[in-house]
Motif scaffolding. Structure first.
Motif, short mmCIF file in Angstrom:
data_model
loop_
_atom_site.label_atom_id
_atom_site.label_comp_id
_atom_site.label_asym_id
_atom_site.label_seq_id
_atom_site.Cartn_x
_atom_site.Cartn_y
_atom_site.Cartn_z
N GLU A 10 0.87 -1.19 0.00
CA GLU A 10 0.00 0.00 0.00
C GLU A 10 0.90 1.23 0.00
O GLU A 10 1.81 1.33 0.81
CB GLU A 10 -0.91 -0.05 1.24
CG GLU A 10 -1.67 1.20 1.56
CD GLU A 10 -2.60 1.66 0.44
OE1 GLU A 10 -2.28 2.67 -0.22
OE2 GLU A 10 -3.61 0.99 0.23
N ASP A 11 0.65 2.14 -0.95
CA ASP A 11 1.53 3.31 -1.05
C ASP A 11 1.13 4.44 -0.11
O ASP A 11 1.94 5.34 0.15
CB ASP A 11 1.63 3.81 -2.49
CG ASP A 11 0.28 4.13 -3.09
OD1 ASP A 11 -0.68 3.40 -2.80
OD2 ASP A 11 0.18 5.11 -3.85
N GLU A 12 -0.11 4.43 0.39
CA GLU A 12 -0.49 5.49 1.34
C GLU A 12 0.03 5.11 2.72
O GLU A 12 -0.46 4.18 3.35
CB GLU A 12 -2.02 5.63 1.39
CG GLU A 12 -2.60 6.25 0.14
CD GLU A 12 -4.10 5.97 0.04
OE1 GLU A 12 -4.82 6.32 1.00
OE2 GLU A 12 -4.52 5.40 -0.96
N ASP A 54 -2.84 -3.30 -2.78
CA ASP A 54 -3.57 -2.15 -3.30
C ASP A 54 -3.51 -2.20 -4.83
O ASP A 54 -2.53 -2.66 -5.40
CB ASP A 54 -2.89 -0.87 -2.77
CG ASP A 54 -3.66 0.38 -3.14
OD1 ASP A 54 -4.89 0.28 -3.35
OD2 ASP A 54 -3.04 1.45 -3.21
N MET A 56 -3.97 0.61 -7.07
CA MET A 56 -3.25 1.75 -7.61
C MET A 56 -1.94 1.95 -6.86
O MET A 56 -1.93 2.37 -5.71
CB MET A 56 -4.11 3.03 -7.46
CG MET A 56 -5.39 2.99 -8.27
SD MET A 56 -5.07 2.96 -10.05
CE MET A 56 -4.66 4.68 -10.32
N LYS A 103 -12.21 0.72 -0.90
CA LYS A 103 -11.89 1.91 -0.11
C LYS A 103 -13.02 2.94 -0.21
O LYS A 103 -13.60 3.07 -1.28
CB LYS A 103 -10.60 2.55 -0.65
CG LYS A 103 -9.35 1.76 -0.37
CD LYS A 103 -8.17 2.51 -0.98
CE LYS A 103 -6.87 1.78 -0.68
NZ LYS A 103 -5.71 2.48 -1.24
CA CA Z 1 -2.78 3.41 -3.80
#
Ligand code: CA
Length: 225
Positions: A10-12, A54, A56, A103
């Protein structure tokens, strides 16, 4: 206690840390990746019981990572999708994604799904008798039955059936099947898989129709109920 090790992609950062905190409360180890490239690097260096992915992501997106993981494993995968990406789910099911969370979601719900999937895969490994419709496999006896009568399977056909029964409704690539039935060091042709699947389908009679060809990918053992 759930236990196990999870690869969390997950990039967040805030969301990633939050999920990690909740999972660690359940005694689950978490390895974090912030992009697709890092995810695959971690994937290649360690063993995981489940992957949270995730869609994206920077570098490679979640689908690419998923495809790559599915080339060599049928580890449970949960995809994190955004609203509006629901149409992608069908595509994902063909790739063998086990579950989706859209989400924004409650982290508690995600953790509950993680625990359910971990429990399911542990259970499938430990359980000694698997029954699907009129098909039964007794692992202690190393024997499959149809309508209560033993089916005459070769050891490879038996292993192949077991892989299908452990992964019901999941698309399995020929590579995954080959690795799981013949072993990683087997130097062989992917057509070996097709030949064995065909033979197994014949021996399973009407239950053999539940083995569906997934075009361009492999096979899926379909179970409805
Ligand atoms: Ca993302």
């Amino acid at each position: 206690m759930a236990g196990g090790t999870i690869l969390l992609v997950e990039d967040e950062k805030n969301l990633r840390k939050l999920i990690k905190t909740y999972l660690e409360r359940e005694m689950i180890n978490v390895m974090e990746a912030a992009d697709g490239r890092e995810a695959l690097e971690l994937w290649d260096t360690d063993k995981y019981d489940l992957v949270i992915l995730d869609v994206m992501l920077p570098e490679y997106d979640g689908w690419t990572v998923c495809k790559r993981i599915r080339r060599d494993s049928y580890v449970p995968i949960i995809m994190l999708t955004a609203r509006g990406e629901e149409e992608d789910k069908l595509f994902g099911f063909d790739l063998g994604v086990d579950d989706y969370v859209t989400k924004p979601f409650s982290v508690k719900e995600l953790v509950a799904r993680v625990k359910a999937l971990l429990k399911r895969s542990n259970h499938q490994l430990l359980t000694e008798v698997i029954e699907v419709g009129d098909l039964k496999i007794d692992k202690k006896m190393h024997q499959a039955f149809l309508d209560g009568k033993p089916i005459d399977l070769t050891p490879k056909e038996y292993d192949l059936l077991l892989v299908f029964l452990h992964n019901q409704n999941q698309a399995l690539t020929r590579e995954i099947i080959l690795d799981n039935v013949w072993g990683y060091d087997y130097y062989g042709d992917l057509r070996t898989v097709d030949t064995h699947v065909k033979r197994l389908m014949k021996k399973l009679k009407r239950m053999g129709k539940q083995i569906i060809t997934v075009r361009g990918l492999g096979y899926r053992f379909e179970v409805t109920n």
